[in-house]
Design an enzyme around this catalytic site. Structure first.
Site, short mmCIF file in Angstrom:
data_model
loop_
_atom_site.label_atom_id
_atom_site.label_comp_id
_atom_site.label_asym_id
_atom_site.label_seq_id
_atom_site.Cartn_x
_atom_site.Cartn_y
_atom_site.Cartn_z
N ARG A 111 1.16 -0.98 -0.22
CA ARG A 111 0.16 -0.03 -0.01
C ARG A 111 0.65 1.26 -0.04
NH1 ARG A 111 -2.16 1.70 5.99
NH2 ARG A 111 -0.12 0.90 7.19
N GLU A 151 -17.80 4.42 -1.22
CA GLU A 151 -17.55 4.43 -1.91
C GLU A 151 -18.29 3.37 -3.69
OE1 GLU A 151 -16.04 3.12 1.71
OE2 GLU A 151 -18.07 2.98 1.04
N PHE A 159 -14.23 -2.71 0.31
CA PHE A 159 -15.11 -1.74 -0.27
C PHE A 159 -15.57 -1.59 -1.18
CE2 PHE A 159 -14.12 0.07 3.93
CZ PHE A 159 -15.59 -0.68 5.09
N HIS A 172 -5.19 -3.18 1.74
CA HIS A 172 -5.54 -3.99 2.97
C HIS A 172 -6.95 -5.58 2.27
CE1 HIS A 172 -4.98 0.63 4.65
NE2 HIS A 172 -5.01 -0.20 6.08
N ASP A 232 -8.39 -5.38 12.83
CA ASP A 232 -9.63 -4.90 11.88
C ASP A 232 -10.40 -6.43 11.82
OD1 ASP A 232 -8.19 -2.32 11.72
OD2 ASP A 232 -8.57 -2.48 9.51
N ARG A 238 -1.40 -4.11 3.71
CA ARG A 238 -0.98 -3.54 5.34
C ARG A 238 -0.03 -4.04 5.59
NH1 ARG A 238 -4.49 -3.58 10.73
NH2 ARG A 238 -3.70 -1.74 11.56
#
Length: 312
Positions: A10, A58, A83, A109, A117, A167
């Site tokens: 990322r 999104e 998303f 991610h 998460d 990530r």
């Protein structure tokens, strides 16, 4: 021994966008209130007039990106994989895929390495979803070098591209002068005669570690890095399968619909070969440290080695 350099892809995405922005004035970046996490904030700082924060919307962002592409802009729509591929699937399909818009989707991610998460954000289904959209190119780079090259290649490509980034910081394995990135072409990282290990993304470095461990047991493993899952390098896959007679696929994604399924589609039709699919075995993830999760789900070097050895 010097420590292996590690960079999250990322980070590579954000840095590559900033560099490309210097060369191409028609490049614009969209984000869904996650510029810090997706690292598009690097581009925003350099080119604030070409960065659009669409907020936590999104689906709307994908529509905006599609519209911008009709004006000659090359938009990179950025958000978490869950998303981008999950929440906004309909808009990606109907507003970007169906009319074949020149939109690039930067999905960060991805996979179980999102870590703490938890399952709601650990998207292990995105490759499968994006593969089903006609004309969508799906790229899953393995390290910093490959991620940067993938972003540039996506810009140059005319049509929709899904770019998958992670990530977790991963080892840089393609840092050599002979490395060349080409959409739809795999890379042979290690030659072998007993089994072929085809890996993608975060799992490529683990596949190389597993191959070294197998070598100590007298097993010669060929390792292939597949950064472009669609279109797949069918020629390379078929050639390797015929040469070794056994194939293992490794991915930080569900074993349903991802790299393993793409490889099996080709082999079952053109060169039936025994295949072991290593990945997320049709389960949801869980909250935990990224490295611990990679180990628990056996996607690290030791885990891949154990599974391949048992299968052989």
């Amino acid at each position: 021994m010097s420590e292996v350099k590690k960079i999250a892809t990322r980070e590579s995405y954000g840095n590559a966008l900033a560099e490309l922005g210097k060369k191409h004035e028609n490049l614009v970046v969209l984000d869904a209130d996650l510029a810090g996490a997706t690292k598009t904030g690097v581009f925003k700082k350099a080119f604030p007039e070409r960065h659009i924060d669409c907020g936590i919307a999104e689906c709307n962002m994908m529509g905006i990106a599609a519209g911008l592409s009709t004006t000659g802009k090359v938009p990179f729509a950025s958000t978490f994989a869950m998303f981008a591929a999950g929440r906004a699937f309909e808009q990606v399909r109907n507003s970007i895929g169906y009319p074949h818009m020149n939109v690039k989707i930067g999905a960060t991610h991805a996979g179980i390495s999102v870590g703490e998460d938890g399952a709601s954000h650990q998207c292990n289904e995105d490759i499968a979803l994006m593969r089903t959209i006609p004309g969508m190119v799906v790229i899953n780079p393995s390290d910093d070098v490959e991620a940067r090259a993938a972003v540039e290649a996506a810009y140059e490509y005319e049509g929709p591209v899904y770019l998958r980034f992670g990530r977790l910081a991963v080892p840089v394995i393609n840092d050599n002068p002979d490395y060349k990135f080409e959409i739809g072409k795999g890379v042979v990282l290690r030659e072998g005669t007993d089994v072929t290990i085809i890996a993608t993304g975060l799992c490529v470095s683990g596949a190389l570690e597993a191959a070294e461990k197998l070598a100590a047991d007298g097993v010669s493993a060929k390792v292939i890095n597949i950064h472009t899952i669609k279109p797949l390098d069918e020629e390379l896959v078929l050639e390797a399968a015929k040469a070794t007679g056994k194939v293992v696929t490794v991915e930080e994604h569900s074993v349903i619909g991802g790299l393993g399924s793409a490889v099996c589609d080709v082999l079952s039709a053109k060169a039936p070969t025994p295949v072991l699919k290593i990945g997320i075995q049709d389960v949801f993830g869980e909250s935990g440290a990224a490295a611990a999760l990679i180990k628990k789900y056996k996607l690290d070097g030791d885990g891949i080695y154990e599974q391949v050895k048992a299968w052989l």
